[in-house]
Design an enzyme around this catalytic site. Sequence first.
Site, PDB file in Angstrom:
ATOM      1  N   ASP A 211      68.466  83.821  54.100  1.00 17.24           N
ATOM      2  CA  ASP A 211      67.843  82.681  54.869  1.00 17.24           C
ATOM      3  C   ASP A 211      68.604  81.277  54.256  1.00 17.24           C
ATOM      4  OD1 ASP A 211      65.905  81.773  57.029  1.00 17.24           O
ATOM      5  OD2 ASP A 211      64.753  80.937  55.117  1.00 17.24           O
ATOM      6  N   HIS A 342      66.520  83.203  66.904  1.00 20.85           N
ATOM      7  CA  HIS A 342      64.973  82.912  66.544  1.00 20.85           C
ATOM      8  C   HIS A 342      64.888  81.705  66.549  1.00 20.85           C
ATOM      9  CE1 HIS A 342      66.055  83.632  62.579  1.00 20.85           C
ATOM     10  NE2 HIS A 342      64.753  82.796  62.646  1.00 20.85           N
TER      11      HIS A 342
HETATM   12  O1  TEU Z   1      65.627  78.026  59.824  1.00 21.81           O
HETATM   13  C1  TEU Z   1      66.419  77.359  58.387  1.00 21.81           C
HETATM   14  C2  TEU Z   1      66.378  76.295  59.371  1.00 21.81           C
HETATM   15  O2  TEU Z   1      67.751  75.909  59.556  1.00 21.81           O
HETATM   16  C3  TEU Z   1      65.845  76.450  60.931  1.00 21.81           C
HETATM   17  O3  TEU Z   1      64.072  76.002  60.263  1.00 21.81           O
HETATM   18  C4  TEU Z   1      66.408  75.206  61.819  1.00 21.81           C
HETATM   19  O4  TEU Z   1      66.510  74.109  61.552  1.00 21.81           O
HETATM   20  C5  TEU Z   1      65.533  74.464  62.972  1.00 21.81           C
HETATM   21  O5  TEU Z   1      64.383  75.904  63.087  1.00 21.81           O
HETATM   22  C6  TEU Z   1      66.232  74.631  64.242  1.00 21.81           C
HETATM   23  O6  TEU Z   1      65.908  73.436  64.736  1.00 21.81           O
HETATM   24  C7  TEU Z   1      65.345  79.571  58.976  1.00 21.81           C
HETATM   25  C8  TEU Z   1      64.512  80.757  59.819  1.00 21.81           C
HETATM   26  O7  TEU Z   1      65.903  81.393  60.842  1.00 21.81           O
HETATM   27  C9  TEU Z   1      63.498  79.933  60.630  1.00 21.81           C
HETATM   28  O8  TEU Z   1      63.411  80.599  61.254  1.00 21.81           O
HETATM   29  C10 TEU Z   1      62.706  79.482  59.355  1.00 21.81           C
HETATM   30  O9  TEU Z   1      61.465  78.685  59.930  1.00 21.81           O
HETATM   31  C11 TEU Z   1      62.876  78.917  58.049  1.00 21.81           C
HETATM   32  O10 TEU Z   1      64.612  78.914  57.248  1.00 21.81           O
HETATM   33  C12 TEU Z   1      62.568  78.731  57.389  1.00 21.81           C
HETATM   34  O11 TEU Z   1      62.805  79.716  56.573  1.00 21.81           O
END
Ligand code: TEU
Length: 573
Positions: A211, A342
């Site tokens: 992540d 997701h």
């Molecule tokens: O996502 C990081 C990320 O880049 C996303 O937040 C993306 O920028 C945004 O959702 C799109 O608009 C990861 C995970 O996939 C996400 O579910 C988490 O919320 C985030 O990191 C923090 O862990």
Amino acid sequence: MRWTVEDAPWWTRAVVYQIYPRSFQDSDGDGVGDLRGIISRLDHLAALGIDVVWLSPIYRSPQDDNGYDISDYQDVDPSFGTLADLDELIAALHERGMKLLMDLVVNHTSDEHPWFLESRSGPDSPKRDWYWWRPPRDGMAPGQPGAEPTNWHSFFSGSTWELDEASGEYYLHLFSRKQPDLNWENPEVRQAVYAMMRWWLDRGVDGFRMDVINLISKDTALPDGPVVAGVWGDGSPHYTDGPRVHEFLQEMHREVFAGRAAQLLTVGETPGVTLDEALKYTDPERAEVDMVFQFEHVGLDHGPGGKFDPRPLRLTDLKATFGRWQAGLAERGWNSLYWDNHDQPRVVSRFGDDGRYRRESAKALATLLHLHRGTPYVYQGEELGMTNARFTRLDQYRDIESLRHVAQARALGTATDEQLLAGLAAMSRDNARTPVQWDDSPQAGFTTGTPWLAVNPNHTEVNAVAERADPESVFHHHRRLIGLRHTDPVVALGDFTMLLPEDEQVYAFTRTLDGDALLVVVNVSGEERAVDLGDAWPTGPDGGWGDLVLGTHAGAGEPTTLRPWEARVVRRR
Ligand code: TEU
């Protein structure tokens, strides 16, 4: 160094399926999906033919960001089950010849993780330096507006700094205030993460999806960024692909993966990554990760107001970015291929047609993606042609990113509720998080209780039972695409050449390997379209393009005219 059929890693022929556990299958009626629910659905995954399951976080967590805020990396959250359930899932997947990737969230922990509780206990805590603690800026008073150490804007709106009243210091959180960033400058932090990763590999998992792994190295000077929202600035240049990120990943590889890397799969989620940086992350000679998720194509429909101010996709923009990434990683490195996950709205609603041509456009877009060079990722429900949630009220949304965006926009007066609802309806992460639609029963077979997020009413006709029963369904088309990647080396390894770069309706490209050639031609529109590929792919004596390997529509159709949302994969005679 170009891989050959003989020496290409196994994951160049593999397809990964992402499970978001809270929305996949509930087994105990609490309305939240769980591990035993996943175990009960493995035959669905086996029927699809997938090779690897990427499991979004199931660790102990307060669920502030649906599990991406971890309070114990080595235990399963009771809402999902137990470690014994997870061991059973690992064994069951391995029995079916499938592998399991765990979601590794180590840019930050939960603020309820013991590491942070100890770090927060006081400035003299031995773990104080495990996180990013700073005094108010320029001697200002704690809590005074503008006293935050930097002006950075959080991914979830507002400041990236939270004041700890007890010490009068602030801690950094690029995401929610309940997700404090770990300080990767501290070797104790890195060693603790590596030990935990080895513990999971020793338990039998087959790799990690990492992540926001390209955010772990920050510019330690913590400089401000240009103001972008209210008083908050864009700090991303100071923490994206940071100064030591490659050093850290090469250290991780030595400490965790060395000696067993060939059987594993490591995938970096790298928001904001450039092609040049991706070459560094994925060049096998550098021993960092096998592939990365880049975000250029899922940013093409972000309007001037950002993600929640969407604009239509221009097909030539998509060709330009996919074409550049295909060319850029052709000699070294490797692409991940995805539409959905997701965090993204569902592609059939976003770039396809989730009304009249739902099935056709879902199949056409899947064909376009899966025939590129790289490893395809199928997100739960994408194989069913599931659509966006179609919520009609703001209070139906649950996702922290959406809720905090609404709160900030209302506070700043930058959008009306009507504009906000339109933005969330198109782009909220909740669009991908409605329960998987297994059948046409009241809660789509997802739960016997009340689902944590409403089931899409269209589950009465969009569901796995209906899809499995119809040989022309989105499901069976995905199964055929996955089968093609397993059996046809041209699909896995062939050179990619983009055709018709200026065409706004038809997406066409070739794949070639050792004299064998495939043409992929996709009508990305609801209008019938005659296609002239000129010398790039001359028609044969019969006026056609060659032997149909896989199509989205029944019957041969016109030799060089595509029906609405028709895709064809054709082998040159
Ligand atoms: O996502 C990081 C990320 O880049 C996303 O937040 C993306 O920028 C945004 O959702 C799109 O608009 C990861 C995970 O996939 C996400 O579910 C988490 O919320 C985030 O990191 C923090 O862990």
